[in-house]
Design a protein around this motif. Structure first.
Motif, PDB file in Angstrom:
ATOM      1  N   ILE A 104      40.245  37.888  42.259  1.00 10.77           N
ATOM      2  CA  ILE A 104      39.487  37.788  40.965  1.00 10.77           C
ATOM      3  C   ILE A 104      39.305  35.937  40.696  1.00 10.77           C
ATOM      4  CG2 ILE A 104      39.358  37.951  38.518  1.00 10.77           C
ATOM      5  CD1 ILE A 104      40.270  40.787  39.008  1.00 10.77           C
ATOM      6  N   GLU A 105      40.702  35.435  41.100  1.00 10.56           N
ATOM      7  CA  GLU A 105      40.530  33.956  40.838  1.00 10.56           C
ATOM      8  C   GLU A 105      39.901  33.301  41.748  1.00 10.56           C
ATOM      9  OE1 GLU A 105      41.405  32.916  37.897  1.00 10.56           O
ATOM     10  OE2 GLU A 105      42.033  34.808  37.180  1.00 10.56           O
ATOM     11  N   HIS A 106      39.740  33.797  42.878  1.00  3.98           N
ATOM     12  CA  HIS A 106      38.804  33.076  43.989  1.00  3.98           C
ATOM     13  C   HIS A 106      37.418  33.122  43.532  1.00  3.98           C
ATOM     14  CE1 HIS A 106      36.905  32.376  47.927  1.00  3.98           C
ATOM     15  NE2 HIS A 106      38.096  31.888  48.108  1.00  3.98           N
ATOM     16  N   PRO A 107      36.618  32.187  43.726  1.00  5.98           N
ATOM     17  CA  PRO A 107      35.447  31.997  43.093  1.00  5.98           C
ATOM     18  C   PRO A 107      34.474  33.109  43.524  1.00  5.98           C
ATOM     19  CG  PRO A 107      36.269  29.747  43.420  1.00  5.98           C
ATOM     20  CD  PRO A 107      37.198  30.702  44.296  1.00  5.98           C
ATOM     21  N   ILE A 108      34.548  33.432  44.864  1.00  6.16           N
ATOM     22  CA  ILE A 108      33.298  34.234  45.525  1.00  6.16           C
ATOM     23  C   ILE A 108      33.747  35.429  46.009  1.00  6.16           C
ATOM     24  CG2 ILE A 108      31.880  32.305  46.200  1.00  6.16           C
ATOM     25  CD1 ILE A 108      32.640  32.838  49.075  1.00  6.16           C
ATOM     26  N   ALA A 109      34.965  35.856  45.861  1.00  5.50           N
ATOM     27  CA  ALA A 109      35.549  36.840  46.563  1.00  5.50           C
ATOM     28  C   ALA A 109      35.149  38.109  45.983  1.00  5.50           C
ATOM     29  CB  ALA A 109      37.213  36.765  46.712  1.00  5.50           C
ATOM     30  N   LEU A 110      35.148  39.315  46.620  1.00  2.75           N
ATOM     31  CA  LEU A 110      35.035  40.693  45.995  1.00  2.75           C
ATOM     32  C   LEU A 110      36.411  41.448  46.193  1.00  2.75           C
ATOM     33  CD1 LEU A 110      32.094  39.607  46.594  1.00  2.75           C
ATOM     34  CD2 LEU A 110      31.756  42.389  46.593  1.00  2.75           C
ATOM     35  N   MET A 111      36.809  42.272  45.063  1.00  2.00           N
ATOM     36  CA  MET A 111      37.892  42.915  45.381  1.00  2.00           C
ATOM     37  C   MET A 111      37.961  44.138  46.048  1.00  2.00           C
ATOM     38  SD  MET A 111      39.014  43.598  41.333  1.00  2.00           S
ATOM     39  CE  MET A 111      40.303  44.975  42.057  1.00  2.00           C
ATOM     40  N   TRP A 112      36.685  44.776  46.555  1.00  2.00           N
ATOM     41  CA  TRP A 112      36.508  45.514  47.595  1.00  2.00           C
ATOM     42  C   TRP A 112      35.138  45.114  48.468  1.00  2.00           C
ATOM     43  CZ3 TRP A 112      37.087  47.058  42.502  1.00  2.00           C
ATOM     44  CH2 TRP A 112      38.260  47.659  42.101  1.00  2.00           C
ATOM     45  N   THR A 113      35.881  44.895  49.877  1.00  2.00           N
ATOM     46  CA  THR A 113      35.204  43.995  50.693  1.00  2.00           C
ATOM     47  C   THR A 113      34.120  44.314  51.671  1.00  2.00           C
ATOM     48  OG1 THR A 113      36.935  44.318  52.447  1.00  2.00           O
ATOM     49  CG2 THR A 113      37.436  42.394  50.543  1.00  2.00           C
ATOM     50  N   LEU A 114      33.651  45.624  51.519  1.00  2.00           N
ATOM     51  CA  LEU A 114      32.681  46.165  52.310  1.00  2.00           C
ATOM     52  C   LEU A 114      31.445  45.227  52.299  1.00  2.00           C
ATOM     53  CD1 LEU A 114      32.005  48.476  54.525  1.00  2.00           C
ATOM     54  CD2 LEU A 114      31.145  49.520  52.600  1.00  2.00           C
TER      55      LEU A 114
ATOM     56  N   ASN B 273      31.322  37.475  37.841  1.00  2.00           N
ATOM     57  CA  ASN B 273      32.313  37.153  36.773  1.00  2.00           C
ATOM     58  C   ASN B 273      33.617  37.385  37.441  1.00  2.00           C
ATOM     59  OD1 ASN B 273      33.768  37.035  34.432  1.00  2.00           O
ATOM     60  ND2 ASN B 273      33.099  38.781  33.475  1.00  2.00           N
ATOM     61  N   THR B 274      34.067  38.559  37.591  1.00  2.00           N
ATOM     62  CA  THR B 274      35.496  38.883  38.331  1.00  2.00           C
ATOM     63  C   THR B 274      35.419  39.130  39.699  1.00  2.00           C
ATOM     64  OG1 THR B 274      35.547  41.158  37.564  1.00  2.00           O
ATOM     65  CG2 THR B 274      36.147  39.270  35.871  1.00  2.00           C
ATOM     66  N   GLY B 275      34.130  39.912  40.118  1.00  2.00           N
ATOM     67  CA  GLY B 275      34.167  40.237  41.440  1.00  2.00           C
ATOM     68  C   GLY B 275      34.964  41.896  41.577  1.00  2.00           C
ATOM     69  N   HIS B 276      35.434  42.151  40.536  1.00  2.00           N
ATOM     70  CA  HIS B 276      35.813  43.508  40.249  1.00  2.00           C
ATOM     71  C   HIS B 276      34.420  44.330  40.167  1.00  2.00           C
ATOM     72  CE1 HIS B 276      38.711  46.598  38.558  1.00  2.00           C
ATOM     73  NE2 HIS B 276      37.451  47.334  38.342  1.00  2.00           N
ATOM     74  N   ASP B 277      34.150  44.891  41.624  1.00  2.00           N
ATOM     75  CA  ASP B 277      32.803  45.240  41.798  1.00  2.00           C
ATOM     76  C   ASP B 277      32.893  46.326  43.090  1.00  2.00           C
ATOM     77  OD1 ASP B 277      30.053  45.787  42.355  1.00  2.00           O
ATOM     78  OD2 ASP B 277      29.675  43.684  42.890  1.00  2.00           O
ATOM     79  N   PHE B 278      32.801  47.694  42.892  1.00  2.00           N
ATOM     80  CA  PHE B 278      32.647  48.657  43.803  1.00  2.00           C
ATOM     81  C   PHE B 278      31.659  48.507  44.876  1.00  2.00           C
ATOM     82  CE2 PHE B 278      35.302  51.254  40.957  1.00  2.00           C
ATOM     83  CZ  PHE B 278      36.477  51.452  41.872  1.00  2.00           C
ATOM     84  N   ILE B 279      30.230  48.117  44.394  1.00  2.00           N
ATOM     85  CA  ILE B 279      29.007  48.430  45.180  1.00  2.00           C
ATOM     86  C   ILE B 279      28.313  46.787  45.733  1.00  2.00           C
ATOM     87  CG2 ILE B 279      28.764  50.697  44.316  1.00  2.00           C
ATOM     88  CD1 ILE B 279      26.877  49.534  42.215  1.00  2.00           C
ATOM     89  N   GLY B 280      29.096  45.892  45.432  1.00  2.00           N
ATOM     90  CA  GLY B 280      28.474  44.703  46.114  1.00  2.00           C
ATOM     91  C   GLY B 280      27.686  43.749  45.568  1.00  2.00           C
ATOM     92  N   ARG B 281      27.364  43.917  44.213  1.00  2.00           N
ATOM     93  CA  ARG B 281      26.818  43.390  42.965  1.00  2.00           C
ATOM     94  C   ARG B 281      26.968  41.712  42.808  1.00  2.00           C
ATOM     95  NH1 ARG B 281      26.947  48.085  38.542  1.00  2.00           N
ATOM     96  NH2 ARG B 281      29.139  47.024  38.989  1.00  2.00           N
ATOM     97  N   SER B 282      28.288  41.578  43.216  1.00  2.00           N
ATOM     98  CA  SER B 282      28.987  40.130  42.909  1.00  2.00           C
ATOM     99  C   SER B 282      28.434  39.258  44.116  1.00  2.00           C
ATOM    100  CB  SER B 282      30.441  40.318  42.531  1.00  2.00           C
ATOM    101  OG  SER B 282      30.498  40.831  41.513  1.00  2.00           O
ATOM    102  N   THR B 283      27.960  39.887  45.214  1.00  2.00           N
ATOM    103  CA  THR B 283      27.730  38.647  46.483  1.00  2.00           C
ATOM    104  C   THR B 283      26.292  38.957  46.773  1.00  2.00           C
ATOM    105  OG1 THR B 283      28.568  38.007  48.278  1.00  2.00           O
ATOM    106  CG2 THR B 283      28.316  40.347  48.104  1.00  2.00           C
ATOM    107  N   GLY B 284      25.544  38.379  47.754  1.00  2.00           N
ATOM    108  CA  GLY B 284      24.382  38.411  48.334  1.00  2.00           C
ATOM    109  C   GLY B 284      24.193  37.198  49.343  1.00  2.00           C
ATOM    110  N   TRP B 285      23.705  37.746  50.524  1.00  2.00           N
ATOM    111  CA  TRP B 285      23.436  36.803  51.860  1.00  2.00           C
ATOM    112  C   TRP B 285      22.565  35.571  51.270  1.00  2.00           C
ATOM    113  CZ3 TRP B 285      19.072  35.404  54.565  1.00  2.00           C
ATOM    114  CH2 TRP B 285      19.521  34.751  55.763  1.00  2.00           C
TER     115      TRP B 285
END
Length: 623
Positions: free
Chosen positions: A142-152, A204-216
């Protein structure tokens, strides 16, 4: 007042330009490294030919044809519309130096990170050891600026490794990130993305199951630094509620805030998730938000009194019962990253109460008889109505020969009262000869129960997420069907994670699916995916979830619904499954508040025409 944000300190390095080929698009994650924008842009200007003759205010979508289908796409590196180095330099200045190149979390374990903008040396043995040791920790991710908790959803192309020569590429991460510290930073980021036609990700936190916190290839705005809070003894703002409240920044997490609230006089609580790392005012609440206080006070969305937000047009607004009431309604459960970027939310607070909980376990130390075990699961499921109607909250998991319930929670109940509610179930276990273990605890406050009995979740692993919500009627009339659906999930490589609660209390006019008001059990069906899974393997897993697991869950729960934060986003009829009769209004509001499609999160209102094409890379609009 505000929380002191924990940060991962990152080196500042030069960024070496090298254009990445089109075939390298599906790539992945690493440790975040911040490249000075001035040095980076100088190198880009010298050697990276990705921003040729583009008007600085271009809003034109990029025409593309794939498989005979015509699209108009967002602008990406390699397109002539991609912003020039001077544009990024100017943006960095307007956000006070808080723009950085996004480098995935695992990069310190690799000799070289090869991203969409170029390549750079990244190996650092000390940082690699930190990344490796911390990878599965929620808070570190979460504290990492671009990471996701679940990484698929990162495409898994830059995980920690013991071989520094392994490749590390961008995967489905963005290319630039604004670590926003002020509302002006958010406004500048939105304006830049809108004017330059970039894909925009709100993280925000990257606490996200379905990949909304990242995008190519996206520009990411990170709101996790918004940690301020202010308690109100009495809310005097718009609306009928006049009790105690708190205004909190979007970045504050559940357990951190409960600790702050517990220090008030008298100690306070809010509706937050069972998982301590959710960002209460962010995607959690915008998706609805359920947790241990739901049996008493409803969803988090039911308790929202006011939002401060930045719209797709870059305008700061307040949304409450009087001011922008349609946006206020939509933000209360209408879908994350869909209508505006929330900076802060004011929610009702409640005086903390004595609480008690029970941990219940049935596993292979108690029985190896699979049919006996499933008979026990059936009895547990059958008692869900009783638990929910008695005001209990339960969090549980089912795997083969393992039923783990931690905890069954009774707020404003003694241990004796919770034990009495659970006793009939244990009597059924005794009657069928099923052994079990229980631990019962009592606390002066819910907060003390929360920090003691609720478990942290592991992060850093890839999985797909499905699920369904079952009503009281489903449980009363089709327990066998529900248990068969659980068993089908396990037989097809998944696991079952469940919540038991009623959510009808504290009901307000929020955008969540109306069927939640009749719910008693909500199920997550998680399908783990191997880290090194091929594209074909991922398709097999996706097919199992979409066509084998989820349909059986839905068939067992007619009249139920799906929860946008914890479900398969691409399911058939997602509009109805996520929002029911509220969907048409939400779709109309999306057209009003974001007519140009500045925001995008998968399967949120009004996104039917948008699609991520070319193996999970470009976001495009069907023509």
């Amino acid at each position: 007042m505000g929380l002191k944000r924990r940060r991962i300190l990152c080196p500042r390095i030069a960024f070496l330009p090298s254009v990445q080929s089109e075939t390298d698009r599906p790539v992945a994650p690493s440790m975040f490294l911040q490249a000075p924008i001035t040095a980076l842009c100088g190198l880009l200007a010298a050697g990276l030919a990705v921003a040729q003759d583009a008007g600085s205010e271009s809003q034109n979508l990029v025409p593309t044809t794939v498989g005979g289908t015509r699209y108009a796409c967002k602008c990406y590196p390699g397109d002539t519309c991609w912003p020039k180095p001077k544009d990024w330099t100017k943006l960095n200045k307007t956000v006070d130096g808080n723009l950085a190149v996004a480098v995935p979390p695992g990069a310190p374990c690799h000799n070289t990170f090869s991203g969409l903008l170029g390549s750079l040396p990244t190996y650092d043995s000390a940082k690699c050891a930190e990344v490796t040791a911390s990878w599965s920790r929620e808070q570190w991710q979460i504290e990492h600026p671009i990471a996701l908790m679940w990484t698929l959803s990162t495409n898994e192309t830059c995980r920690p490794t013991t071989n520094p020569q392994d490749t590390c590429t961008s995967g489905y991460y963005g290319v630039y990130i604004i670590e926003a510290k002020t509302k002006a930073h958010v406004t500048e980021g939105i304006d830049f993305a809108r004017k330059k036609n970039l894909r925009l990700i709100i993280r925000n936190t990257g606490h996200d199951f379905i990949g909304r916190s990242t995008g190519w290839g996206a520009l990411i705005i990170n709101t996790h630094s918004f940690q301020d809070y202010k308690f109100h003894k009495k809310w005097n703002g718009p609306g009928s509620y006049k009790g105690s409240a708190v205004t909190m920044g979007a970045g504050i997490q559940g357990r951190d805030f409960l600790r702050i609230a517990h220090a008030q006089n008298p100690p306070q609580v809010v509706v937050t998730g069972e998982c301590p790392t959710v960002g209460i005012a962010g995607g959690f609440l915008q998706g609805g938000g359920h947790g241990p206080w739901t049996p008493l006070k409803g969803f988090a969305a039911d308790n929202a009194l006011e939002f401060e937000a930045i719209t797709a047009e870059g305008k700061f607004v307040k949304a409450n019962a009087k001011e922008n009431p349609d946006l206020y309604w939509a933000l209360k459960g209408g879908g994350p990253a869909a209508f505006a970027v929330v900076l802060s939310t004011t929610v009702a607070t409640f005086t903390d109460l004595p609480s008690a909980g029970i941990i219940l376990d049935v596993n292979s130390t108690h029985t190896v008889d699979l049919e006996l075990f499933w008979s026990g699961v059936r009895h547990f499921t059958n008692y869900s109505n009783s638990f929910a109607s008695s005001g209990l909250y339960a969090y549980f998991g089912v795997r083969n020969l393992r039923l783990h319930v931690q905890p069954l929670t009774g707020i404003n109940k003694t241990a004796a009262q919770v034990t009495a509610i659970v006793k009939p179930l244990l009597g059924q276990f005794d009657a069928i000869g099923l052994n079990y273990t229980t631990v019962t605890k009592e606390f002066p406050s819910f907060f003390e129960l929360y920090v003691d009995m609720f478990e942290d979740e592991l992060a850093g692993s890839p999985s797909l997420t499905g699920g369904w919500t079952f009503t009281h009627d489903n449980i009363a009339t089709n327990t066998d069907g529900m248990v068969a659906a659980y068993r089908n999930t396990l037989d097809n490589g998944g696991i079952v994670v469940g919540h038991i609660w009623e959510s009808g209390k504290g009901v307000t006019d929020s955008a969540i699916h109306p069927s939640f008001r009749n719910a008693a059990t909500k199920i997550i069906a998680a399908v783990p995916v191997a880290v090194n899974a091929s594209l074909a393997d991922k398709r097999v897993a996706q097919d199992k979830l979409a066509n084998v697991i989820d349909p059986v869950l839905r068939a067992a729960g007619p009249g139920g619904c799906a929860y946008i934060n914890e479900a398969e986003p691409l399911q058939t009829n997602w509009q109805t499954n996520f929002w029911g009769s509220n969907y048409p209004k939400l779709k109309d509001l999306r057209k009003k508040w974001d007519p140009k499609g500045v925001f995008y999160a998968v399967s949120t209102p009004g996104t039917e025409q948008w699609e991520v094409i070319e193996y999970g890379t470009r976001l495009c609009k069907k023509l």
